[in-house]
Enzyme design. Structure first.
Site, PDB file in Angstrom:
ATOM      1  N   LYS A 141     -26.328 -19.871  -1.218  1.00 11.14           N
ATOM      2  CA  LYS A 141     -26.394 -21.365  -0.771  1.00 11.14           C
ATOM      3  C   LYS A 141     -27.686 -22.244  -1.619  1.00 11.14           C
ATOM      4  O   LYS A 141     -27.862 -22.775  -2.361  1.00 11.14           O
ATOM      5  CB  LYS A 141     -26.711 -21.767   0.925  1.00 11.14           C
ATOM      6  CG  LYS A 141     -25.140 -21.928   1.463  1.00 11.14           C
ATOM      7  CD  LYS A 141     -25.341 -22.437   2.656  1.00 11.14           C
ATOM      8  CE  LYS A 141     -23.821 -21.980   3.475  1.00 11.14           C
ATOM      9  NZ  LYS A 141     -23.244 -22.353   4.809  1.00 11.14           N
ATOM     10  N   ALA A 146     -27.772 -21.269   5.846  1.00 12.30           N
ATOM     11  CA  ALA A 146     -27.273 -22.268   6.711  1.00 12.30           C
ATOM     12  C   ALA A 146     -28.614 -23.238   7.773  1.00 12.30           C
ATOM     13  O   ALA A 146     -27.620 -24.462   8.005  1.00 12.30           O
ATOM     14  CB  ALA A 146     -26.724 -20.953   6.928  1.00 12.30           C
ATOM     15  N   SER A 183     -13.427 -15.440   5.705  1.00 16.62           N
ATOM     16  CA  SER A 183     -12.968 -17.307   5.149  1.00 16.62           C
ATOM     17  C   SER A 183     -11.763 -16.993   5.904  1.00 16.62           C
ATOM     18  O   SER A 183     -11.091 -16.855   5.168  1.00 16.62           O
ATOM     19  CB  SER A 183     -13.884 -16.899   4.246  1.00 16.62           C
ATOM     20  OG  SER A 183     -13.751 -17.998   3.526  1.00 16.62           O
ATOM     21  N   ARG A 184     -11.859 -18.407   6.224  1.00 18.23           N
ATOM     22  CA  ARG A 184     -10.545 -19.378   6.422  1.00 18.23           C
ATOM     23  C   ARG A 184     -10.613 -20.979   5.903  1.00 18.23           C
ATOM     24  O   ARG A 184     -10.049 -21.077   5.657  1.00 18.23           O
ATOM     25  CB  ARG A 184     -10.379 -19.614   7.973  1.00 18.23           C
ATOM     26  CG  ARG A 184      -9.793 -18.492   8.916  1.00 18.23           C
ATOM     27  CD  ARG A 184      -9.536 -18.585  10.333  1.00 18.23           C
ATOM     28  NE  ARG A 184      -8.380 -19.175  10.371  1.00 18.23           N
ATOM     29  CZ  ARG A 184      -7.643 -20.000  11.147  1.00 18.23           C
ATOM     30  NH1 ARG A 184      -8.417 -19.365  12.295  1.00 18.23           N
ATOM     31  NH2 ARG A 184      -6.531 -20.010  11.652  1.00 18.23           N
TER      32      ARG A 184
END
Length: 283
Positions: free
Chosen positions: A68, A140, A17-18
């Site tokens: 999610k 997603a 992850s960024r």
């Protein structure tokens, strides 16, 4: 005034992850001081990780695959988009604690769809009037599908290996845009090219391009723009698309920045500049 707040993104996997880098760049635009970390959660225990984070003073949480839908069940209140899609990628504090037990109310938002549409606009890829295929029917895909339907495409096909899951998703979201034909199919059955093919699965995180070749053995990509919601210059899905001579390819980095900007606004009340952030990251 300078804020000193603690944020995180939770997922599995999460090392790639960024989000921490992006949110630090956002924060600098407004002189906000914050920490932002990565949390690896067991696939069957999102709730314990989320609770521990907030009990330890966490201010807000981003949620990525595969949690999610777990997050949508965990929060106290869902915003309208999150309620429609049944998936949450941003958790933020409500305006007041519950009077009966003095506990903070946690709200859940889904900013994925807004981020996707913003990036498609940036790329110059139209949605209105287009034939679209969406791979995947998980958390997603839910956010993406809801946003795509609102943008008036000609049609959308949800292709998922477990077709019953795709059918359930279509039943839940079709009422939000009844004029748009919303179909379901098994990926192996897809044949004719689409204008836009979007990968909303996490398959490429654990498999190579050959996995998509097996998943979509008969699908032609002539004239098709291929978008991977996973980000990276050389993802498995983008390699597959390039091998099939897709008309154009793009990864989900712009979407990541776009959805992060909306999450940042939920937390801080200000919307950062996407262009400034993208230029800083590209530099």
């Amino acid at each position: 005034m300078t804020s000193r707040l603690r944020f995180a993104v939770v997922g599995n996997p999460i090392a790639h992850s960024r989000s921490p880098e992006i949110h630090q760049l956002f924060a600098r635009q407004f002189g906000i001081e914050l920490t932002y970390e990565k949390l690896l959660a067991p696939v069957d225990d999102f709730a314990a990780v989320a609770k521990a984070f907030f009990d330890d003073g966490g201010s807000g949480l981003n949620v990525t695959v595969p949690f999610k839908q777990d997050a949508a069940r965990w929060v106290d209140v869902l915003d309208p988009t999150a309620a429609a899609v049944g998936a949450v990628n941003t958790i933020y504090a409500g305006s007041a604690a519950r009077a009966e037990d003095d506990q903070q109310i946690w709200h859940g938002a889904n900013t994925d769809g807004a981020g996707l549409l913003a990036d498609l606009v940036r790329l110059g890829w139209p949605v209105q009037g287009q034939r679209i295929a969406l791979l995947g029917a998980g958390g997603a895909a839910r956010g993406a599908l809801h946003a795509l339907l609102q943008a008036a495409p000609a049609s959308v096909v949800v292709a998922n290996r477990t077709r019953a899951t795709a059918e359930q998703l279509a039943r839940e979201l079709a009422p939000s845009a009844p004029a748009v034909p919303l179909l379901t199919e098994a990926p192996v059955a897809l044949r004719e090219p689409f204008d836009l093919l979007i990968n909303a699965t996490s398959l490429g995180l654990s498999a190579g391009a050959e996995a998509f070749s097996a998943l979509l053995p008969r699908l032609g990509l002539d004239g098709t723009r291929c978008y991977d919601m996973v980000y990276g210059d050389n993802t498995a899905f983008l390699r597959f698309a390039a091998d099939r001579s897709a008309a154009a390819i793009a990864d989900g980095f712009g979407m990541l920045i776009g959805q992060a900007a909306v999450a940042f606004e939920h937390w801080h009340g200000v919307r950062p500049s996407l262009e400034d952030t993208l230029k800083a990251l590209q530099a």
